[in-house]
Design a protein around this motif. Structure first.
Motif, PDB file in Angstrom:
ATOM      1  N   PRO A  97       0.822  -1.204   0.000  1.00  0.00           N
ATOM      2  CA  PRO A  97       0.000   0.000   0.000  1.00  0.00           C
ATOM      3  C   PRO A  97       0.858   1.256   0.000  1.00  0.00           C
ATOM      4  O   PRO A  97       1.908   1.310   0.635  1.00  0.00           O
ATOM      5  N   ALA A  98       0.404   2.220  -0.739  1.00  0.00           N
ATOM      6  CA  ALA A  98       1.099   3.497  -0.788  1.00  0.00           C
ATOM      7  C   ALA A  98       0.831   4.235   0.521  1.00  0.00           C
ATOM      8  O   ALA A  98      -0.152   3.973   1.199  1.00  0.00           O
ATOM      9  N   PRO A  99       1.711   5.153   0.887  1.00  0.00           N
ATOM     10  CA  PRO A  99       1.473   5.902   2.114  1.00  0.00           C
ATOM     11  C   PRO A  99       0.163   6.683   2.008  1.00  0.00           C
ATOM     12  O   PRO A  99      -0.211   7.128   0.944  1.00  0.00           O
ATOM     13  N   GLY A 100      -0.533   6.829   3.120  1.00  0.00           N
ATOM     14  CA  GLY A 100      -1.785   7.557   3.125  1.00  0.00           C
ATOM     15  C   GLY A 100      -2.995   6.657   3.144  1.00  0.00           C
ATOM     16  O   GLY A 100      -4.106   7.131   3.130  1.00  0.00           O
ATOM     17  N   THR A 109      -7.138   1.073   1.511  1.00  0.00           N
ATOM     18  CA  THR A 109      -6.738  -0.235   2.013  1.00  0.00           C
ATOM     19  C   THR A 109      -7.660  -0.659   3.144  1.00  0.00           C
ATOM     20  O   THR A 109      -8.320   0.176   3.775  1.00  0.00           O
ATOM     21  N   PHE A 110      -7.728  -1.964   3.391  1.00  0.00           N
ATOM     22  CA  PHE A 110      -8.577  -2.491   4.455  1.00  0.00           C
ATOM     23  C   PHE A 110      -8.163  -1.903   5.800  1.00  0.00           C
ATOM     24  O   PHE A 110      -9.003  -1.540   6.617  1.00  0.00           O
ATOM     25  N   ASP A 115      -9.173   1.459  10.503  1.00  0.00           N
ATOM     26  CA  ASP A 115      -8.719   2.502  11.420  1.00  0.00           C
ATOM     27  C   ASP A 115      -9.719   3.652  11.492  1.00  0.00           C
ATOM     28  O   ASP A 115      -9.996   4.181  12.577  1.00  0.00           O
ATOM     29  N   LYS A 116     -10.267   4.046  10.346  1.00  0.00           N
ATOM     30  CA  LYS A 116     -11.243   5.136  10.339  1.00  0.00           C
ATOM     31  C   LYS A 116     -12.502   4.750  11.105  1.00  0.00           C
ATOM     32  O   LYS A 116     -13.045   5.547  11.864  1.00  0.00           O
ATOM     33  N   VAL A 117     -12.986   3.526  10.906  1.00  0.00           N
ATOM     34  CA  VAL A 117     -14.192   3.071  11.607  1.00  0.00           C
ATOM     35  C   VAL A 117     -13.936   3.024  13.105  1.00  0.00           C
ATOM     36  O   VAL A 117     -14.761   3.493  13.907  1.00  0.00           O
TER      37      VAL A 117
END
Length: 168
Positions: A97-100, A109-110, A115-117
Motif C-alpha cells: 500500500p502506498a502511504p496515506g 486499504t482495508f 482505522d477510520k471506523v
C-alpha cells in the motif's frame, strides 16, 4: 522503494536491444499498452514493417551501436537470453500500500478503512460518556429512566387487567 530503484538500475544497465526485449515481454497480453507494444515492435523490426522498403532515403546505414549483439532469444525452449534476470512482481499479489492508506490504484486499504471506523466509533463512544457526565446529560438519563419505569408500571397494570378479565 529500494526494490523499484534496484529494478530501475538493472534496466538502465541493459543495452537498447535488451531493454526492447524485456519491455516487449512485459507488455505482451496487456491491451492498455498496445501503443507501447506497437512502438517496441516497430523498433525491433517486427509487425507491419515491410523489409526492404525505404521509408526515408536519406537515412544513413545503421552504425555499430544499432546492430544487435549476440544471437538474441529465438523463442524456442532452451534458448539462452542475454537479458539479466529482472525481478517481476508476482501476479495476483497486491502491491504494497502506498502511504496515506490508499493503494496505487487509488482504492482505500482495508487497514485504513478499519482505522477510520475504529476512530469514529471511539469518538462517538467518548462523546457519549462525556455527555452523560454533564448536568444536561444526567438530566436526560434520569428522564429516560423515569419514562422506562412509568412504561413498565403501565404494562404491568394492563397485564393485570387482562388477567382479571379472563376469570369468569
Amino acid at each position: 522503494m529500494t526494490e523499484y530503484s534496484e529494478i530501475s538500475a538493472r534496466l538502465a544497465a541493459l543495452s537498447d536491444d535488451q531493454l526492447t526485449v524485456v519491455l516487449q515481454a512485459a507488455t505482451a497480453g496487456r491491451p492498455a499498452f498496445w501503443a507501447v507494444r506497437a512502438a517496441l515492435d516497430e523498433m525491433a523490426g517486427v509487425g507491419n514493417v515491410t523489409p526492404g522498403t525505404d521509408v526515408s532515403p536519406a537515412t544513413a546505414a545503421p552504425g555499430v551501436h544499432d546492430q544487435v549483439t549476440g544471437g538474441g532469444v529465438s523463442g524456442q525452449v532452451g534458448a539462452a537470453s542475454t537479458v539479466p534476470a529482472v525481478p517481476v512482481h508476482p501476479a495476483g499479489i497486491p502491491d504494497a500500500p502506498a502511504p496515506g492508506g490508499y493503494s496505487s490504484g487509488g482504492v482505500p486499504t482495508f487497514e485504513s478503512v478499519r482505522d477510520k471506523v475504529e476512530q469514529r466509533f471511539g469518538t462517538a463512544q467518548g462523546m457519549g460518556e462525556l455527555d452523560r457526565q454533564t448536568p444536561a446529560g444526567r438530566s436526560a438519563d434520569e428522564q429516560w429512566e423515569a419514562r422506562e419505569k412509568a412504561a413498565r408500571e403501565r404494562l404491568d397494570r394492563i397485564r393485570k387487567s387482562m388477567h382479571d378479565n379472563d376469570t369468569p
